[in-house]
Design an enzyme around this catalytic site. Structure first.
Site, mmCIF file in Angstrom:
data_model
loop_
_atom_site.group_PDB
_atom_site.id
_atom_site.type_symbol
_atom_site.label_atom_id
_atom_site.label_comp_id
_atom_site.label_asym_id
_atom_site.label_seq_id
_atom_site.Cartn_x
_atom_site.Cartn_y
_atom_site.Cartn_z
ATOM 1 N N LYS A 54 -26.947 -12.243 -2.913
ATOM 2 C CA LYS A 54 -27.861 -10.842 -3.259
ATOM 3 C C LYS A 54 -27.285 -9.777 -2.249
ATOM 4 C CE LYS A 54 -32.654 -8.778 -3.244
ATOM 5 N NZ LYS A 54 -32.296 -7.803 -2.282
ATOM 6 N N ASP B 252 0.849 -1.281 -0.024
ATOM 7 C CA ASP B 252 0.013 -0.065 -0.064
ATOM 8 C C ASP B 252 0.964 1.419 0.018
ATOM 9 O OD1 ASP B 252 -2.113 -1.622 -0.017
ATOM 10 O OD2 ASP B 252 -2.715 -1.426 2.235
ATOM 11 N N TYR B 253 1.888 1.248 0.802
ATOM 12 C CA TYR B 253 3.084 2.282 0.894
ATOM 13 C C TYR B 253 3.570 2.689 -0.703
ATOM 14 C CZ TYR B 253 6.692 5.153 2.188
ATOM 15 O OH TYR B 253 7.869 6.108 1.832
ATOM 16 N N CYS C 273 -34.925 5.507 38.887
ATOM 17 C CA CYS C 273 -34.228 6.255 39.952
ATOM 18 C C CYS C 273 -34.476 7.799 40.032
ATOM 19 C CB CYS C 273 -32.683 6.066 39.644
ATOM 20 S SG CYS C 273 -31.661 7.140 40.780
ATOM 21 N N GLU D 74 -23.980 -3.421 -7.792
ATOM 22 C CA GLU D 74 -24.350 -3.138 -6.345
ATOM 23 C C GLU D 74 -23.374 -2.553 -5.754
ATOM 24 O OE1 GLU D 74 -27.876 -3.567 -3.939
ATOM 25 O OE2 GLU D 74 -27.571 -4.045 -6.144
ATOM 26 N N ASP E 18 0.663 4.112 -2.721
ATOM 27 C CA ASP E 18 0.156 5.444 -2.411
ATOM 28 C C ASP E 18 1.418 6.557 -3.025
ATOM 29 O OD1 ASP E 18 -1.998 4.897 -1.074
ATOM 30 O OD2 ASP E 18 -1.046 4.671 0.816
ATOM 31 N N LYS F 72 -31.965 -17.086 -11.031
ATOM 32 C CA LYS F 72 -32.385 -16.676 -12.435
ATOM 33 C C LYS F 72 -32.111 -17.432 -13.542
ATOM 34 C CE LYS F 72 -28.955 -12.972 -12.110
ATOM 35 N NZ LYS F 72 -28.789 -11.566 -12.054
ATOM 36 N N LYS G 135 -35.115 -14.562 0.126
ATOM 37 C CA LYS G 135 -34.811 -13.924 1.264
ATOM 38 C C LYS G 135 -34.584 -14.694 2.495
ATOM 39 C CE LYS G 135 -34.616 -9.981 0.737
ATOM 40 N NZ LYS G 135 -35.243 -8.652 0.807
#
Length: 668
Positions: free
Chosen positions: A115, A34-35, A428, A171, A38, A290, A314
């Site tokens: 889903k 990652d360094y 209380c 999505e 970046d 589907k 679901k």
């Protein structure tokens, strides 16, 4: 570096960055750290800043977000983004499969896919370049969120082939680890927490400032070809699975864990997907089944609202068994004692759960829950952990029955059973109770009250435990030097907090009345009372009958207000707030009476305003806003992704309007 050298270097950097992005997102096989990534990214940003003429709309640097927008433009989908019929049991699923196979006269192949619980979008490419992205909206008209979608790194800005035109559906979601980190950060800063990853993703994608969207680290799974040819020679895919494989070749991150199966193997695969849910990096709320053959879909056809060739299975709320280790008591700001179950930590619906509310003593008795029991837990609405039942067949001899305490665990004073309501609350009544005081200050600063940004529970606890404040009025005497040396604060955080406290002085009577924490007084009641009384001094001096005569303010609420302002500590607090310079006057003026006697219910995400803003416009014109649909509802103002409230409104034949119609009603 001259322009020619800079041009070569920027082209090289863009290619290397895109290559490594694809390795990371498509193959989960990064070659650099990652360094290092970046460092390359920063170098490209610096070169584009130094040589603006080398900038490109498809540069990877566009993923950090461009200029903020004034609003989202509406976008009409060329191909409707429809929804699917839901099924909730294996019997319903098998019925769908049997009918489809019978209609086709064969055992058909189906694509079985997770889903994803996120926000559906369309992505449009021209000549291999990403040119437009839009939300689903109502399926026909969505919102243009192109700039925000450019910040989603798993969306290719350019395809691996320059196809003339392509539109796909996917999505957008927030990975679970990103969601957890985001909520931890928001909690530390005293900001409201997101309820779940889906809400966080939807809110992030609809930020007008793309830089905010970029910071939320959203991802996408593409799951459908909407329109266009996937091949330069015009060859058309014959199956859904072929189209997804081709989309992956072009650079898209397509749905994982998908299988092509015939009907006899599908129920088992659906069960397998359900069992995988806790271990996935994303939230899923069902399985999509589907027809795989695109020609067979034409034969089966479409219904009036949903296709006949697909269903969404679901899953019921996930349940887990764990052990109830102990029960502790939480004292709320009004003094109510709430029992909290401390559980053996268990992974549930994407997060680790170790606590759950037990509501009250009656709930514990009715469920016969005992310390040491094995219990079944789930998340109500996939959000709030709750205990469903104890497993009495596995109860050991060492379990202990729980009895609600006779004294407050915070201050040690005797508690009483509150006879108001259903009589289940133990309270209380000590006005000096430390726990109540702490929660009262948190409530005072909350979003619906004085809206002091950055003053959450952790910061309040720091201020109280270090002797910086003892009540809400003390907040207004704080200085930067009182805060900056506290744990996790610092000078900048302290300056921001002081500024937020100062801004809250002009919040007005409506917010102040709610912030004081009077029993029975919520945000709406506070607004109604403020509109009638106009000043806090008038409220303090008013009689029971003055409040009882206000519409929607009943006898019990009127008594609660009068009793509250009889307490000496309350009057002293109000005087301290007055001395600190807080406004005691109502700030909201009624602009008209066009909605007088009408009740609105808001649902879904509106195109250009928040639901809070729409509520304000309604109230300013004499209307009321309710949280639930009933026969008394006048209008349902519905936005994108509207849910069960919209369904109920249709059943009751309530007037349903969108934002555009609403704005016409108020003349804007």
């Amino acid at each position: 570096m001259n322009k020619s050298e800079a041009k070569k270097r920027t082209e090289y950097l863009r290619a290397v960055i895109e290559y490594n992005s694809r390795l990371y997102y498509e193959q989960d096989a990064p070659e650099i750290s990652d360094y290092e990534y970046d460092a390359l990214f920063r170098e490209l940003q610096e070169l584009e800043a130094e040589f603006p003429e080398l900038d490109s709309p498809t540069s990877p640097t566009k993923r950090v977000g461009g200029r903020a927008l004034d609003k989202f433009e509406k976008f009409t989908h060329r191909v409707k983004m429809g929804s699917l019929t839901d099924v909730f049991s294996e019997d319903e699923l098998c019925d769908f499969l049997d009918k489809t196979d019978t209609l086709l006269g064969m055992r058909a192949e189906y694509s079985v896919e997770p889903k994803i619980d996120g926000l559906s979008v369309s992505l449009t490419y021209e000549n291999g370049v990403f040119v437009r992205g839009a939300t689903r909206g109502d399926g026909e008209i969505g919102e243009d969120v192109t700039e925000n979608l450019k910040t989603v790194r798993s969306i290719p800005l350019t395809l691996k082939e320059k196809l003339p035109y392509l539109c796909v559906r996917g999505e957008v979601y927030m990975p679970r680890h990103v969601f957890d980190s985001l909520n931890e950060k928001r909690e530390a800063e005293g900001m409201p927490l997101f309820a779940n990853p889906r809400n966080a993703a939807a809110g992030s994608l609809r930020q007008l400032d793309p830089k905010i969207a970029a910071s939320r680290k959203l991802e996408i799974f593409v799951f459908n070809l909407q329109e266009g040819s996937l091949y330069g020679d015009g060859h058309a895919c014959k199956t859904h699975s072929e189209s997804l494989s081709r989309l992956a070749e072009l650079g898209f991150t397509v749905l994982p864990e998908r299988r092509t199966l015939t009907s006899e193997d599908i129920p088992e695969r659906v069960r397998e997907l359900g069992e995988m849910r806790p271990d996935l990096s994303f939230d899923m709320d069902g399985a999509v089944i589907k027809l795989n053959d695109l020609g067979a879909r034409v034969t089966v056809g479409e219904g009036s609202a949903t296709p006949k060739w697909a269903v969404a299975y679901k899953y019921p709320p996930e349940e887990k068994i764990t052990k109830l280790l102990s029960i502790s008591i939480q004292v709320g700001r009004t003094g109510v004692l709430t029992p909290i179950a401390n559980l053996e930590p268990v992974k549930l619906a994407g997060s680790t759960v170790s606590r759950a509310t037990l509501h009250n003593g009656n709930f514990i008795k009715e469920k016969d829950v005992r310390i040491g029991d094995k219990v079944v837990i789930r998340k109500a609405g996939e959000i709030i952990p709750e205990i469903v039942e104890s497993i009495k067949s596995e109860r050991g001899e060492d379990v202990k029955e729980f009895v609600m305490p006779a004294v407050c665990p915070s201050c040690g004073q005797p508690v009483i059973r509150d006879t108001a309501g259903d009589g289940t609350a133990i309270r209380c009544v000590n006005v000096a109770c430390p726990a109540q005081n702490m929660r009262s200050i948190v409530h005072f600063a909350s979003k619906g009250a004085m809206n002091i940004d950055g003053l959450g529970p952790q910061v309040v606890e720091l201020l109280v435990s270090n002797g910086k404040i003892s009540d809400a009025a003390d907040l207004y005497a704080l200085k930067v030097e009182d805060i900056e040396d506290l744990e996790r604060m610092g000078k900048k955080s302290a300056e921001n907090l002081i500024s937020a406290i100062e801004r809250s002085k002009t919040a007005g009577l409506e917010r102040l009345l709610y912030a004081l924490g009077i029993r029975q007084i919520g945000e709406i009641a506070a607004e109604v009372i403020a509109a009638r009384m106009q000043t806090l001094d008038n409220i303090i001096a008013a009689r029971h009958e003055d409040f009882a005569s206000i519409p929607d303010i009943g006898e019990i609420t009127a008594s609660a207000i009068v009793e509250f302002f009889r307490e000496q500590r309350v009057l002293e607090l109000c005087e301290k707030l007055r001395a600190a310079g807080l406004s005691f006057n109502a700030v909201k003026e009624k602009k008209s009476n066009i909605f007088e006697g009408q009740t609105f219910v808001l649902t879904g995400t509106l195109p250009t305003m928040t639901r809070d803003q729409a509520s304000e416009l309604i109230k300013e014109r004499g209307g009321k806003v309710s949280g639930s649909v009933s026969k008394k509802t006048s209008y349902v103002l519905a936005g994108e992704e509207a849910g069960s409230k919209l369904t109920k409104a249709k059943e009751l034949q309530i007037n349903i309007i969108d934002e555009e119609a609403f704005l016409r009603m108020i003349g804007e």
